[in-house]
Design a protein around this motif. Structure first.
Motif, mmCIF file in Angstrom:
data_model
loop_
_atom_site.group_PDB
_atom_site.id
_atom_site.type_symbol
_atom_site.label_atom_id
_atom_site.label_comp_id
_atom_site.label_asym_id
_atom_site.label_seq_id
_atom_site.Cartn_x
_atom_site.Cartn_y
_atom_site.Cartn_z
ATOM 1 N N LEU A 1 34.540 4.035 -25.301
ATOM 2 C CA LEU A 1 35.718 3.592 -24.282
ATOM 3 C C LEU A 1 37.045 2.785 -25.076
ATOM 4 C CD1 LEU A 1 33.685 3.654 -20.925
ATOM 5 C CD2 LEU A 1 34.999 5.509 -22.027
ATOM 6 N N HIS A 2 36.639 2.586 -26.052
ATOM 7 C CA HIS A 2 37.810 1.826 -26.652
ATOM 8 C C HIS A 2 38.112 0.355 -26.187
ATOM 9 C CE1 HIS A 2 40.693 1.482 -30.132
ATOM 10 N NE2 HIS A 2 41.615 1.326 -29.455
ATOM 11 N N GLY A 3 37.103 -0.219 -25.792
ATOM 12 C CA GLY A 3 37.106 -1.394 -25.007
ATOM 13 C C GLY A 3 37.674 -2.543 -25.813
ATOM 14 N N THR B 1 44.049 -5.695 -24.729
ATOM 15 C CA THR B 1 43.515 -4.483 -23.916
ATOM 16 C C THR B 1 44.247 -4.363 -22.321
ATOM 17 O OG1 THR B 1 41.658 -5.708 -23.039
ATOM 18 C CG2 THR B 1 41.540 -4.413 -25.263
ATOM 19 N N GLN C 1 41.458 -3.119 -18.997
ATOM 20 C CA GLN C 1 40.998 -1.986 -18.216
ATOM 21 C C GLN C 1 39.676 -1.474 -18.992
ATOM 22 O OE1 GLN C 1 42.560 -2.227 -15.258
ATOM 23 N NE2 GLN C 1 43.045 -0.102 -15.165
ATOM 24 N N ASN C 2 39.799 -1.142 -20.280
ATOM 25 C CA ASN C 2 38.791 -0.363 -21.032
ATOM 26 C C ASN C 2 37.542 -1.338 -21.285
ATOM 27 O OD1 ASN C 2 40.552 1.947 -21.176
ATOM 28 N ND2 ASN C 2 41.015 1.728 -23.263
#
Lengths: 261, 153
Positions: free
Chosen positions: B94-96, B137, B140-141
């Motif tokens: 999720l590309h956190g 970020t 959100q992710n």
């Protein structure tokens, strides 16, 4: 950080014996260690008291809750027994810092440090706490002396804090969004013997606001606080909040606490 | 100098260290476990979060000597047999993360959250990650990744 001699005391007697004007007791270290790193403090001896078993634990009796000095915030926050008799105390612990700070920080450390914006000193004042050390018992009103100052002697070790179970109580604070320290925090407690309104974060040291508690004695409701004047004289003023703003927040958060009692 | 013995990621380690050595310095500079990051070095940012005896702590604000005899898990100890931990998978999927500096601490903190709460809400995740700061970020992710990991664990 400057280096030091590290000692892990096996009992309170040994800890006290090792203490000197150049030493510090180490419990959670949540303030002591960063202060040492920033060069604000340095010690010749660090005396770790965490391995002393009798300093940790929670005991609840009919009238009191006794919390060992090295009991961690997370333990107070999660204690079913405390939640039953003084839910506001568990909630206060849950609101300190962040989960990692709560996993390490201790109640005794917080009280001994007496940060003007710390949460626990207000609980001590509001809940008529008795601070039990290795050689005396001191009532909270006499324990906190000023900014980062208590009546503790250098060789004195806090063993436990004994809180009186109130009829009703609640703690509300305006947390600094970064640190969760109280910009202003108000702990209201109604006991059979009287009402305490302990305020932290607002002045250089925690205090009992007798004007608000007098108003609540006549009428225990949030509206009773409306006409109380809280002076900004002696209030802290910094980039987070001016003295006038803090004075107003004392009223706002006292009302919130009474409403939630 | 004093001797300290710890179990780190399942391996017993004994070292002679200066008394003021923090756990983060022991991990990075002495044991070469550089997955644990040091950001603020004063327990604000959370890049240095590791687990000690199963609980998340900030390793920059603990003396290694205080933890003598403890079991430590770092980000390097999460994967098993080369397979990423579900939390690591979720952060990747999720590309956190963006720059990745805060990620080891975020992942270690989030793994501890799921030990305490199996299916946390967005609010509970954000509340728990109070002590982990990310400047890229917007979180959100990260929150989405923690939720994804919760659904897989």
């Amino acid at each position: 950080m400057k280096t030091f001699n590290y000692h892990s005391a096996k009992d309170v007697k040994e800890a006290s014996k090792l203490a000197s004007p150049n030493s510090a007791f180490l419990a959670g270290g949540m303030t002591t260690l960063p202060s040492m790193k920033l060069g604000l403090a340095s010690y010749k001896d660090i005396i770790d008291i965490k391995k002393i078993k009798k300093l940790s634990g929670i005991k609840v009796s009919a009238k009191t809750v006794t919390i060992g000095a090295t009991t961690k915030h997370v333990e107070v926050a999660n204690s079913k027994e405390i939640k039953k008799v003084i839910p506001s105390l568990a909630a206060l612990a849950e609101g300190i810092g962040d989960p990692q700070v709560r996993n390490r920080g201790t109640i005794g450390g917080s009280i001994a440090n007496n940060d003007p914006a710390a949460d626990y000193p207000s609980a001590c004042i509001a809940l008529n706490a008795m601070i039990i050390t290795n050689n005396r018992k001191v009532i909270a009103d006499k324990f906190f002396r000023g900014m980062f100052e208590t009546c503790l002697k250098k060789t004195e070790v806090i063993e436990a804090i004994e809180f009186e179970i109130p009829q009703k109580s609640n703690y509300q604070k305006l947390p600094n969004p970064a640190s969760r320290y109280a910009v202003v925090g108000v702990y209201v407690a109604k006991h059979k013997s009287g009402i305490n309104v302990a305020v932290t974060g607002a002045k250089s040291c925690v205090y009992n606001d007798s004007d608000i508690s007098d108003a609540l004695k006549k009428n225990f409701s949030a509206s009773a606080i409306d006409n109380v004047k809280v002076s900004s004289s002696g209030m802290n003023s910094d980039i987070h909040a001016s003295a006038d703003y803090r004075a107003n927040m004392v009223k706002v958060f006292a009302k919130k606490a009474v409403e939630a009692c | 100098m004093k001797k300290v013995s710890l179990e780190i990621n399942g391996k017993k380690v004994t070292k002679e260290i200066p008394e003021h050595t923090t756990l983060s310095t022991l991990l990075r500079d002495i044991l070469n476990l550089t997955g644990t990051h040091i950001g603020c070095d004063t327990s604000q940012c959370g890049a240095c979060v590791v687990h000690v005896d199963g609980k998340s702590i900030k390793s920059c604000t603990a003396l290694a000597l205080e933890l003598d005899g403890s079991k430590v898990t770092t980000i390097e100890g999460l994967a098993t047999n080369g397979k990423m931990h579900p939390m690591q998978e979720a952060f990747k999927k999720l590309h956190g993360l963006q720059c990745g500096f805060c990620t080891p601490g975020m992942v270690m903190s989030a793994v501890d959250l799921l030990k305490n709460k199996k299916n946390p809400s967005d609010t509970e995740i954000r509340d728990w990650l109070e002590g982990n700061i990310c400047r890229c970020t917007g979180y959100q992710n990260i929150v989405a990744a923690v939720k994804e990991a919760a659904s897989k664990m």
